[in-house]
Scaffold this motif. Sequence first.
Motif, PDB file in Angstrom:
ATOM      1  N   GLU A 293      35.509 -48.899 114.051  1.00 40.74           N
ATOM      2  CA  GLU A 293      34.375 -48.869 113.144  1.00 40.74           C
ATOM      3  C   GLU A 293      33.834 -50.161 113.976  1.00 40.74           C
ATOM      4  O   GLU A 293      35.107 -51.488 113.870  1.00 40.74           O
ATOM      5  CB  GLU A 293      34.514 -48.850 112.702  1.00 40.74           C
ATOM      6  CG  GLU A 293      33.992 -49.187 111.756  1.00 40.74           C
ATOM      7  CD  GLU A 293      33.361 -48.778 109.816  1.00 40.74           C
ATOM      8  OE1 GLU A 293      33.909 -49.738 109.091  1.00 40.74           O
ATOM      9  OE2 GLU A 293      33.242 -47.916 109.982  1.00 40.74           O
TER      10      GLU A 293
ATOM     11  N   PRO B 173      24.587 -47.761 103.672  1.00 40.37           N
ATOM     12  CA  PRO B 173      25.908 -46.835 104.131  1.00 40.37           C
ATOM     13  C   PRO B 173      27.298 -46.256 103.887  1.00 40.37           C
ATOM     14  O   PRO B 173      27.562 -45.212 104.378  1.00 40.37           O
ATOM     15  CB  PRO B 173      25.480 -47.526 105.775  1.00 40.37           C
ATOM     16  CG  PRO B 173      25.954 -49.550 105.031  1.00 40.37           C
ATOM     17  CD  PRO B 173      24.994 -49.339 104.233  1.00 40.37           C
ATOM     18  N   GLU B 174      27.310 -46.814 102.635  1.00 42.96           N
ATOM     19  CA  GLU B 174      29.036 -47.120 101.929  1.00 42.96           C
ATOM     20  C   GLU B 174      29.316 -45.414 101.892  1.00 42.96           C
ATOM     21  O   GLU B 174      30.122 -45.292 102.005  1.00 42.96           O
ATOM     22  CB  GLU B 174      28.969 -48.229 101.817  1.00 42.96           C
ATOM     23  CG  GLU B 174      29.364 -49.560 102.783  1.00 42.96           C
ATOM     24  CD  GLU B 174      28.110 -50.325 102.395  1.00 42.96           C
ATOM     25  OE1 GLU B 174      28.092 -50.943 102.992  1.00 42.96           O
ATOM     26  OE2 GLU B 174      27.697 -49.754 102.281  1.00 42.96           O
TER      27      GLU B 174
ATOM     28  N   LEU C 179      28.214 -42.077 100.801  1.00 43.33           N
ATOM     29  CA  LEU C 179      27.830 -40.485 101.786  1.00 43.33           C
ATOM     30  C   LEU C 179      27.997 -39.795 100.111  1.00 43.33           C
ATOM     31  O   LEU C 179      26.095 -39.101 100.065  1.00 43.33           O
ATOM     32  CB  LEU C 179      29.374 -39.803 102.294  1.00 43.33           C
ATOM     33  CG  LEU C 179      28.874 -40.364 103.495  1.00 43.33           C
ATOM     34  CD1 LEU C 179      29.956 -39.901 104.277  1.00 43.33           C
ATOM     35  CD2 LEU C 179      27.946 -40.225 104.523  1.00 43.33           C
TER      36      LEU C 179
ATOM     37  N   GLY D 244      21.721 -43.436 110.656  1.00 44.37           N
ATOM     38  CA  GLY D 244      22.683 -43.637 111.773  1.00 44.37           C
ATOM     39  C   GLY D 244      22.920 -44.715 112.325  1.00 44.37           C
ATOM     40  O   GLY D 244      23.788 -44.648 112.560  1.00 44.37           O
TER      41      GLY D 244
ATOM     42  N   ASN E  59      24.244 -47.726 111.071  1.00 43.20           N
ATOM     43  CA  ASN E  59      25.397 -48.313 110.659  1.00 43.20           C
ATOM     44  C   ASN E  59      26.488 -47.169 110.329  1.00 43.20           C
ATOM     45  O   ASN E  59      27.539 -47.681 110.242  1.00 43.20           O
ATOM     46  CB  ASN E  59      25.087 -48.656 109.714  1.00 43.20           C
ATOM     47  CG  ASN E  59      24.224 -50.329 109.454  1.00 43.20           C
ATOM     48  OD1 ASN E  59      24.833 -50.687 110.559  1.00 43.20           O
ATOM     49  ND2 ASN E  59      23.017 -50.437 108.399  1.00 43.20           N
ATOM     50  N   ARG E  60      26.226 -46.047 111.387  1.00 46.69           N
ATOM     51  CA  ARG E  60      27.995 -45.337 111.485  1.00 46.69           C
ATOM     52  C   ARG E  60      28.383 -44.983 112.906  1.00 46.69           C
ATOM     53  O   ARG E  60      27.026 -46.069 114.172  1.00 46.69           O
ATOM     54  CB  ARG E  60      27.577 -43.747 111.653  1.00 46.69           C
ATOM     55  CG  ARG E  60      26.562 -43.653 110.084  1.00 46.69           C
ATOM     56  CD  ARG E  60      27.591 -43.542 108.750  1.00 46.69           C
ATOM     57  NE  ARG E  60      26.788 -43.873 107.528  1.00 46.69           N
ATOM     58  CZ  ARG E  60      27.964 -43.293 106.114  1.00 46.69           C
ATOM     59  NH1 ARG E  60      29.274 -43.643 106.733  1.00 46.69           N
ATOM     60  NH2 ARG E  60      27.027 -43.489 104.897  1.00 46.69           N
ATOM     61  N   TYR E  61      29.702 -45.146 113.467  1.00 50.59           N
ATOM     62  CA  TYR E  61      29.989 -45.646 114.374  1.00 50.59           C
ATOM     63  C   TYR E  61      31.199 -44.363 114.782  1.00 50.59           C
ATOM     64  O   TYR E  61      31.827 -43.905 113.117  1.00 50.59           O
ATOM     65  CB  TYR E  61      31.115 -47.160 114.618  1.00 50.59           C
ATOM     66  CG  TYR E  61      30.585 -47.990 113.898  1.00 50.59           C
ATOM     67  CD1 TYR E  61      29.797 -48.705 114.846  1.00 50.59           C
ATOM     68  CD2 TYR E  61      29.936 -48.076 112.161  1.00 50.59           C
ATOM     69  CE1 TYR E  61      29.176 -50.122 114.946  1.00 50.59           C
ATOM     70  CE2 TYR E  61      29.348 -49.622 112.980  1.00 50.59           C
ATOM     71  CZ  TYR E  61      29.347 -50.588 114.005  1.00 50.59           C
ATOM     72  OH  TYR E  61      29.176 -52.193 113.426  1.00 50.59           O
TER      73      TYR E  61
ATOM     74  N   GLU F 111      32.543 -40.554 112.067  1.00 52.16           N
ATOM     75  CA  GLU F 111      31.069 -40.835 110.566  1.00 52.16           C
ATOM     76  C   GLU F 111      30.241 -40.867 111.086  1.00 52.16           C
ATOM     77  O   GLU F 111      29.434 -39.979 109.965  1.00 52.16           O
ATOM     78  CB  GLU F 111      31.448 -42.292 110.826  1.00 52.16           C
ATOM     79  CG  GLU F 111      32.276 -43.209 110.730  1.00 52.16           C
ATOM     80  CD  GLU F 111      32.225 -44.752 110.681  1.00 52.16           C
ATOM     81  OE1 GLU F 111      30.604 -45.353 110.227  1.00 52.16           O
ATOM     82  OE2 GLU F 111      33.028 -45.902 110.188  1.00 52.16           O
ATOM     83  N   ALA F 112      29.406 -39.899 111.660  1.00 52.45           N
ATOM     84  CA  ALA F 112      28.176 -39.021 111.888  1.00 52.45           C
ATOM     85  C   ALA F 112      28.279 -38.046 111.780  1.00 52.45           C
ATOM     86  O   ALA F 112      27.392 -37.028 110.408  1.00 52.45           O
ATOM     87  CB  ALA F 112      27.259 -38.959 113.743  1.00 52.45           C
TER      88      ALA F 112
ATOM     89  N   LEU G  94      28.406 -37.547 107.857  1.00 55.15           N
ATOM     90  CA  LEU G  94      26.981 -37.423 107.106  1.00 55.15           C
ATOM     91  C   LEU G  94      26.238 -36.557 107.219  1.00 55.15           C
ATOM     92  O   LEU G  94      25.472 -36.315 106.311  1.00 55.15           O
ATOM     93  CB  LEU G  94      26.436 -38.303 108.533  1.00 55.15           C
ATOM     94  CG  LEU G  94      25.454 -39.341 107.435  1.00 55.15           C
ATOM     95  CD1 LEU G  94      25.094 -39.751 105.851  1.00 55.15           C
ATOM     96  CD2 LEU G  94      24.441 -40.231 108.743  1.00 55.15           C
TER      97      LEU G  94
ATOM     98  N   VAL H 256      27.794 -47.283 118.495  1.00 58.02           N
ATOM     99  CA  VAL H 256      27.597 -46.366 117.753  1.00 58.02           C
ATOM    100  C   VAL H 256      28.950 -45.601 119.450  1.00 58.02           C
ATOM    101  O   VAL H 256      30.081 -44.845 118.459  1.00 58.02           O
ATOM    102  CB  VAL H 256      26.848 -45.016 118.153  1.00 58.02           C
ATOM    103  CG1 VAL H 256      26.356 -44.288 119.383  1.00 58.02           C
ATOM    104  CG2 VAL H 256      27.811 -43.963 116.686  1.00 58.02           C
TER     105      VAL H 256
END
Length: 412
Positions: free
Chosen positions: A113, A262-263, A265, A282, A284-286, A290-291, A294, A310
Amino acid sequence: MGINYADLHDPNAEYTMRELSAETMGATAKRGGGRDVEITDVQTTMVDGNFPWTLVRVYTDAGVVGTGEAYWGAGVPELIERMTPMIVGENPLDIDRLYEHLIQKMSGEGSIEGVTVTAISGIEVALHDLAGKVLELPAYQLLGGKYRDEVRVYCDCHTEEEADPEACADEAERVVDELGYDALKFDLDVPSGLEKDRANRHLRPGEIRHKAEIVQKVTERVRDRADVAFDCHWTFSGGSAKRLAAAIEEYDVWWLEDPVPPENLDVQAAVTNSTTTPVAVGENRYRVTEARRLIEKQAVDIVAPDLPKVGGMRETRKIADVANQYYVPVAMHNVSSPVATVAAAHVGAAIPNALAVEYHSYELGWWDDLVEETVIEDGTIEVPEAPGLGVTLDMDAVEAHMVDGEELFDSA
């Protein structure tokens, strides 16, 4: 004299399991039909827009050049310079393998990330432009074809009196009536004058009322003429986010964006499942991994990846595919120049669950001067049919707006 990042020692070179080059993989067969092309160089130029955009160019021995863009931020040009020797000599048509090659080679330098993924994203976008030009196909065709000819754009709106509900409503009406957008976004993490502590993430009752009033004034002013989303920039605690989402349930909110950091979930899922207000997350998700977490945790109603951050165009497509399995739409976060904005439009054309692409530069008078083509018209992007991304950099405009001390990359 500065550091030459391309010449840095590669400590991973001896570990062939991290090596996905064409030579290592044995993918060296002649292709014919003008497809035997080699990458010769990668260059960057940083443009001083409302964000410091990093434009990327991949050059080939055939004279064909691909242009891309990485998400803004320090360190991206140096990382791209670092990775250039890893893909020189490679065939740019092998987009997926080259992406994974860079991810593997840079695994010790943060390709899970963060800014390393961002740098790889810029190269990946440029490869789509380049491959499309070599194959004489628009980029969306490389992603599987087209669902739609136009992609909707939502305008990220601002006003000098961003905390004044009436001023926000006035700006919403102006953007709809004068600029032709039917999709908008406003910030809710704005000062109410009632704050006691900026660090604890807690919203006092008066702050909730203030933010709900912004939502009320804006949504009632534009009503059915425009959809309106509201951004919190991952600012609030779980409890405060739940109370805010509940307070605006009665209004026509398109989505509430990033209400919590974002950390965690579990907290994100609890907030999303506590309310009928749609929640979007989304940016801040890589990467798709990670997506996927989520989406699978059903912690989001709308997923909002930022394409040049991303992982690029194919990675955004992969995220959309996972989201589609959960019937989750995709609204692409976007603070880019016209280059990555058009790249996002190509992805939006190629996926079934696209909602819209963000436009964050309507106050910047020269945004569309960076390319020769018209990008946004009447609140939509007509997906280009020209090869690659279908936009051409205006090099004079790029040079005029470069970050101080920057050098212009070579022309195509």
